[in-house]
Design an enzyme around this catalytic site. Structure first.
Site, PDB file in Angstrom:
ATOM      1  N   TYR A   1       0.850  -1.204   0.000  1.00 33.25           N
ATOM      2  CA  TYR A   1       0.000   0.000   0.000  1.00 33.25           C
ATOM      3  C   TYR A   1       0.881   1.250   0.000  1.00 33.25           C
ATOM      4  CZ  TYR A   1      -4.141   2.851   1.223  1.00 33.25           C
ATOM      5  OH  TYR A   1      -5.175   3.766   1.232  1.00 33.25           O
TER       6      TYR A   1
HETATM    7  P1  NAD Z   1     -14.147   1.993   0.235  1.00 30.36           P
HETATM    8  O1  NAD Z   1     -13.875   0.528   0.102  1.00 30.36           O
HETATM    9  O2  NAD Z   1     -15.240   2.434   1.150  1.00 30.36           O
HETATM   10  O3  NAD Z   1     -14.384   2.599  -1.214  1.00 30.36           O
HETATM   11  C1  NAD Z   1     -13.626   2.151  -2.319  1.00 30.36           C
HETATM   12  C2  NAD Z   1     -14.534   1.943  -3.501  1.00 30.36           C
HETATM   13  O4  NAD Z   1     -13.710   1.532  -4.601  1.00 30.36           O
HETATM   14  C3  NAD Z   1     -15.576   0.834  -3.269  1.00 30.36           C
HETATM   15  O5  NAD Z   1     -16.857   1.294  -3.675  1.00 30.36           O
HETATM   16  C4  NAD Z   1     -15.076  -0.304  -4.150  1.00 30.36           C
HETATM   17  O6  NAD Z   1     -16.134  -1.122  -4.681  1.00 30.36           O
HETATM   18  C5  NAD Z   1     -14.343   0.444  -5.261  1.00 30.36           C
HETATM   19  N1  NAD Z   1     -13.333  -0.386  -5.911  1.00 30.36           N
HETATM   20  C6  NAD Z   1     -12.323  -1.074  -5.319  1.00 30.36           C
HETATM   21  N2  NAD Z   1     -11.622  -1.748  -6.242  1.00 30.36           N
HETATM   22  C7  NAD Z   1     -12.207  -1.468  -7.449  1.00 30.36           C
HETATM   23  C8  NAD Z   1     -11.922  -1.864  -8.772  1.00 30.36           C
HETATM   24  N3  NAD Z   1     -10.921  -2.703  -9.076  1.00 30.36           N
HETATM   25  N4  NAD Z   1     -12.709  -1.371  -9.769  1.00 30.36           N
HETATM   26  C9  NAD Z   1     -13.756  -0.552  -9.493  1.00 30.36           C
HETATM   27  N5  NAD Z   1     -14.059  -0.142  -8.248  1.00 30.36           N
HETATM   28  C10 NAD Z   1     -13.292  -0.603  -7.239  1.00 30.36           C
HETATM   29  O7  NAD Z   1     -12.756   2.639   0.701  1.00 30.36           O
HETATM   30  P2  NAD Z   1     -12.300   4.167   0.872  1.00 30.36           P
HETATM   31  O8  NAD Z   1     -11.552   4.222   2.148  1.00 30.36           O
HETATM   32  O9  NAD Z   1     -13.403   5.111   0.617  1.00 30.36           O
HETATM   33  O10 NAD Z   1     -11.217   4.239  -0.300  1.00 30.36           O
HETATM   34  C11 NAD Z   1     -11.225   5.230  -1.320  1.00 30.36           C
HETATM   35  C12 NAD Z   1      -9.808   5.691  -1.561  1.00 30.36           C
HETATM   36  O11 NAD Z   1      -9.350   6.363  -0.376  1.00 30.36           O
HETATM   37  C13 NAD Z   1      -8.785   4.589  -1.823  1.00 30.36           C
HETATM   38  O12 NAD Z   1      -7.924   5.005  -2.864  1.00 30.36           O
HETATM   39  C14 NAD Z   1      -8.038   4.479  -0.511  1.00 30.36           C
HETATM   40  O13 NAD Z   1      -6.743   3.977  -0.704  1.00 30.36           O
HETATM   41  C15 NAD Z   1      -8.043   5.924  -0.085  1.00 30.36           C
HETATM   42  N6  NAD Z   1      -7.783   6.229   1.325  1.00 30.36           N
HETATM   43  C16 NAD Z   1      -8.585   5.741   2.309  1.00 30.36           C
HETATM   44  C17 NAD Z   1      -8.309   6.084   3.619  1.00 30.36           C
HETATM   45  C18 NAD Z   1      -9.125   5.567   4.757  1.00 30.36           C
HETATM   46  O14 NAD Z   1      -8.678   5.663   5.903  1.00 30.36           O
HETATM   47  N7  NAD Z   1     -10.307   5.033   4.500  1.00 30.36           N
HETATM   48  C19 NAD Z   1      -7.244   6.940   3.932  1.00 30.36           C
HETATM   49  C20 NAD Z   1      -6.475   7.426   2.893  1.00 30.36           C
HETATM   50  C21 NAD Z   1      -6.757   7.074   1.606  1.00 30.36           C
END
Ligand code: NAD
Length: 243
Positions: free
Chosen positions: A144
């Site tokens: 990651y």
């Molecule tokens: P989440 O799982 O709630 O949302 C992610 C979405 O992406 C989901 O709807 C999932 O179905 C979709 N997805 C995943 N793989 C996919 C693929 N191959 N094709 C199409 N859709 C796909 O998670 P989140 O935390 O909202 O993540 C969103 C972004 O935020 C990510 O890039 C994650 O790395 C980043 N992020 C999250 C956090 C945290 O603490 N939650 C912190 C920093 C960054």
């Protein structure tokens, strides 16, 4: 155009944009519970598939008449795996999967959207993470961290490549309780209370933000107020820079 809009940060970004006059075409591998809405069109597909990214741009152009923002956001986590935690085959499999979704997926979206954004003078905003800067203590593993560091390099490279027609920026949140999943499908934040306490103790402001609090930053970066910004990252992480 938003990827990963069915859940978490992406879902909040779609809602925020729609509430502020945008019409949004969303690519996600899962259909959302609330389905098509007045201002939102969904494409079910995988960000690793170039054709799926092209389809979302087509939906934006045919349904809305143009494209002025691409939010690259769909992502997966590695579950915190370190280099000696698993065998070589598993390490390679997890790393390839995370890089494929979190980096190649972003690039394919950028490639699909670039021409339409150049036509409109639009912009791109990507979701990075504190893992684009930190290497320890935030629960991320090596794949990651590698993916988010790579995505930061991609944001800077795209910003240089696409200037002056298209601005390219990013948001790098700290821990936010969402549905984020590992390569194996496990929920990273299954124990919300434990994660909340960990995140709060980790950052100087002692905050745990929710997705709705970071969503307006994407709209800001796309707005005329950010007309002078490209290759930049906003970091809503509770002050980890000064930790
Ligand atoms: P989440 O799982 O709630 O949302 C992610 C979405 O992406 C989901 O709807 C999932 O179905 C979709 N997805 C995943 N793989 C996919 C693929 N191959 N094709 C199409 N859709 C796909 O998670 P989140 O935390 O909202 O993540 C969103 C972004 O935020 C990510 O890039 C994650 O790395 C980043 N992020 C999250 C956090 C945290 O603490 N939650 C912190 C920093 C960054």
């Amino acid at each position: 155009m938003v990827t990963g809009g069915a859940s978490g940060i992406g879902h909040a970004v779609v809602a925020d944009l729609a509430a502020h006059g945008y019409r949004v075409a969303v690519l996600d591998r899962e259909a959302p519970a609330d389905g098509d809405a007045d201002r939102v069109r969904w494409v079910v597909g995988d960000v690793r598939d170039p054709d799926a990214n092209d389809r979302v741009v087509d939906v934006a152009l045919s349904s809305f008449g143009g494209l002025d923002l691409f939010v690259g956001n769909a992502g997966v986590h590695d579950g915190g795996i370190g280099v000696r935690d698993v065998g070589g085959a598993e390490l390679a499999e997890v790393t390839r999967y995370v890089l494929d979704v979190d980096v190649v997926g972003y690039l394919l979206g950028a490639r699909a959207a670039a021409e339409a954004l150049a036509d409109s003078g639009g912009s791109m905003v990507f979701t990075l993470s504190d893992a684009a800067y930190l290497v320890r203590g935030n629960g991320a593993g090596i794949a990651y961290a590698a993916a988010k560091h790579a995505a930061l390099g991609m944001v800077r490279h795209l910003a240089a490549d696409l200037a002056p027609a298209v601005r390219v920026n990013a948001v790098a949140p700290g821990g936010i309780v969402t549905g984020l999943r590992t390569a194996g499908g496990r929920q990273v934040f299954a124990d919300a209370d434990e994660i909340t306490a960990t995140v709060r103790a980790f950052n100087p402001l002692g905050v745990v933000l929710c997705a709705e609090q970071v969503a307006p930053l994407y709209r800001f970066l796309a707005s005329p107020a950010a007309a002078g910004m490209t290759g930049e990252v906003l970091r809503p992480d509770g002050g980890l820079t000064v930790r």
